[in-house]
Design a protein around this motif. Structure first.
Motif, PDB file in Angstrom:
ATOM      1  N   ARG A   1      56.339  51.019   3.239  1.00  0.00           N
ATOM      2  CA  ARG A   1      56.900  50.006   4.119  1.00  0.00           C
ATOM      3  C   ARG A   1      58.073  49.303   3.428  1.00  0.00           C
ATOM      4  O   ARG A   1      58.039  49.048   2.219  1.00  0.00           O
ATOM      5  CB  ARG A   1      55.805  48.999   4.425  1.00  0.00           C
ATOM      6  N   GLU A   2      59.110  48.985   4.162  1.00  0.00           N
ATOM      7  CA  GLU A   2      60.233  48.245   3.603  1.00  0.00           C
ATOM      8  C   GLU A   2      59.776  46.816   3.270  1.00  0.00           C
ATOM      9  O   GLU A   2      59.101  46.169   4.061  1.00  0.00           O
ATOM     10  CB  GLU A   2      61.401  48.184   4.585  1.00  0.00           C
ATOM     11  N   VAL A   3      60.156  46.362   2.083  1.00  0.00           N
ATOM     12  CA  VAL A   3      59.841  45.005   1.663  1.00  0.00           C
ATOM     13  C   VAL A   3      61.134  44.327   1.234  1.00  0.00           C
ATOM     14  O   VAL A   3      61.913  44.896   0.458  1.00  0.00           O
ATOM     15  CB  VAL A   3      58.826  44.986   0.507  1.00  0.00           C
ATOM     16  N   PHE A   4      61.350  43.127   1.735  1.00  0.00           N
ATOM     17  CA  PHE A   4      62.548  42.374   1.398  1.00  0.00           C
ATOM     18  C   PHE A   4      62.186  41.251   0.427  1.00  0.00           C
ATOM     19  O   PHE A   4      61.195  40.551   0.612  1.00  0.00           O
ATOM     20  CB  PHE A   4      63.188  41.789   2.656  1.00  0.00           C
ATOM     21  N   LEU A   5      63.002  41.108  -0.591  1.00  0.00           N
ATOM     22  CA  LEU A   5      62.863  40.004  -1.519  1.00  0.00           C
ATOM     23  C   LEU A   5      63.641  38.822  -0.962  1.00  0.00           C
ATOM     24  O   LEU A   5      64.757  38.983  -0.469  1.00  0.00           O
ATOM     25  CB  LEU A   5      63.412  40.389  -2.887  1.00  0.00           C
ATOM     26  N   ALA A   6      63.058  37.651  -1.032  1.00  0.00           N
ATOM     27  CA  ALA A   6      63.699  36.437  -0.509  1.00  0.00           C
ATOM     28  C   ALA A   6      63.731  35.379  -1.591  1.00  0.00           C
ATOM     29  O   ALA A   6      62.830  35.301  -2.423  1.00  0.00           O
ATOM     30  CB  ALA A   6      62.934  35.917   0.708  1.00  0.00           C
ATOM     31  N   SER A   7      64.778  34.575  -1.581  1.00  0.00           N
ATOM     32  CA  SER A   7      64.852  33.479  -2.555  1.00  0.00           C
ATOM     33  C   SER A   7      63.707  32.496  -2.307  1.00  0.00           C
ATOM     34  O   SER A   7      62.938  32.190  -3.214  1.00  0.00           O
ATOM     35  CB  SER A   7      66.204  32.776  -2.472  1.00  0.00           C
ATOM     36  N   VAL A   8      63.593  31.998  -1.074  1.00  0.00           N
ATOM     37  CA  VAL A   8      62.550  31.031  -0.718  1.00  0.00           C
ATOM     38  C   VAL A   8      61.973  31.398   0.644  1.00  0.00           C
ATOM     39  O   VAL A   8      62.718  31.744   1.567  1.00  0.00           O
ATOM     40  CB  VAL A   8      63.106  29.587  -0.657  1.00  0.00           C
ATOM     41  N   LEU A   9      60.647  31.277   0.773  1.00  0.00           N
ATOM     42  CA  LEU A   9      59.960  31.520   2.034  1.00  0.00           C
ATOM     43  C   LEU A   9      59.369  30.208   2.561  1.00  0.00           C
ATOM     44  O   LEU A   9      59.298  29.228   1.830  1.00  0.00           O
ATOM     45  CB  LEU A   9      58.857  32.560   1.835  1.00  0.00           C
ATOM     46  N   PRO A  10      58.938  30.175   3.830  1.00  0.00           N
ATOM     47  CA  PRO A  10      58.362  28.942   4.378  1.00  0.00           C
ATOM     48  C   PRO A  10      57.246  28.387   3.501  1.00  0.00           C
ATOM     49  O   PRO A  10      56.365  29.128   3.072  1.00  0.00           O
ATOM     50  CB  PRO A  10      57.832  29.384   5.743  1.00  0.00           C
TER      51      PRO A  10
END
Length: 317
Positions: free
Chosen positions: A81-90
């Motif tokens: 599955r594609e996974v995205f890295l994020a700086s900040v999440l909710p």
């Protein structure tokens, strides 16, 4: 005297780290309020968690000072599955599966582990199998599982080019509206965003223009060993070549996850794209100075300059 010595030894941390010093994990907190506190991690703190990855410098930038950004992780298993890295999440979650099924893993999170790379690997493995709408609030203490490290999951030769966002609207699937705690978290996060742009030029990676309000900065995560980089910068400083031209000056540096991040103050009236050429030029000068260190030892003036640069440490606010 013996009793005093015994008391000192009793209060001294087992790992020898001063409780009032910054925690080696890079959180920015004092050690006693982070991994040295009650319930802190018992495992060894990994000072350079992303070492060995071509994306190391960009990952550090996303972890430390880029406010709103996402990037697809270059997983070794392309069928996963594609996974995205994020700086900040909710609510600073470690992982979220958005309502449309998009999987995100957060970088700017609080953990109690000494190895950020291992924590991220656990979050990625969670994201690969979690259901739509699920969230991973935090990667907690070691549960005995062996998730490996981020280096085990990513293509080590793959670089990353983060997509920067003006706000955190991407938290929600297109066409949906936030509610409850997510809406409040979104409002607070948007209010705290500092305008940030990635400076793109040949030979320039992990360099970011940031508008801090009263002035602008260039923050540049450098991959070289700290002492070697400082020596090269000292060589340029003595020549008057350590700035980015008119409207700039070298401000200092800070350490983040094993690498040095030099910072320059910039003319806030100039557009971020106007610094691409100067950054490319500075990058070339640094590269030449680094190469020259192999055959030309530092002069007395350059050694004094290096010592001065070493003391110019800054703190991000």
């Amino acid at each position: 005297m013996a009793k005093r010595t015994a008391l000192k030894d009793k209060n001294k941390p087992a790992d020898g780290i001063n409780p009032r010093q910054p925690c080696p994990c890079g959180s920015g907190k004092r050690y006693k309020a982070c991994h040295g506190g009650a319930g802190g991690a018992a495992d060894v703190i990994v000072a350079r968690p992303f070492e060995g990855l071509r994306a190391e410098a960009e990952l550090i930038a996303l972890r430390e000072f880029v406010p709103s950004a996402t990037v697809k992780l270059p997983l070794k298993d392309q069928g996963a599955r594609e996974v995205f890295l994020a700086s900040v999440l909710p609510m600073a979650a470690a992982g979220v599966i958005r309502g449309d099924g998009t999987a995100f893993v957060g970088l700017q999170v609080q953990t109690r582990s000494g190895d950020l790379s291992r924590d991220l690997a656990r979050a990625v493995r969670w994201a690969l199998t979690a259901e739509t709408g699920e969230a991973l609030p935090v990667v907690g203490p070691d549960d005995g599982s062996d998730p490996g490290r981020l280096q085990d999951l990513l293509d080590p030769e793959a670089g990353i080019t983060p997509e920067l966002h003006a706000d955190f609207g991407w938290w929600m699937p297109p066409g949906s509206e936030p509610t409850g705690e997510v809406a409040l978290s979104l409002e607070r996060a948007n209010a705290a965003v500092l305008p940030t742009e990635r400076v793109s030029a040949p030979g320039v990676t992990a360099a970011y223009w940031v508008d801090a309000g009263d002035k602008a900065h260039l923050r540049w995560v450098r991959p070289e060993p700290e002492e070697r980089l400082l020596a090269a910068m000292a060589r340029l400083s003595v020549r008057g070549e350590l700035d980015l031209g008119e409207g700039s000056r070298y401000a200092g540096s800070f350490r983040a996850h094993g690498l040095l991040v030099p910072v320059w103050d910039l003319d806030r009236e100039m557009h971020s794209s106007e610094w691409a050429g100067p950054a490319e030029g500075l990058g070339k000068r640094l590269s030449d100075a680094l190469t020259s260190l192999d055959t030309e030892p530092l002069t007395e003036a350059e050694r004094r300059s290096r010592d001065g640069l070493r003391g110019r440490q800054i703190t991000l606010r």
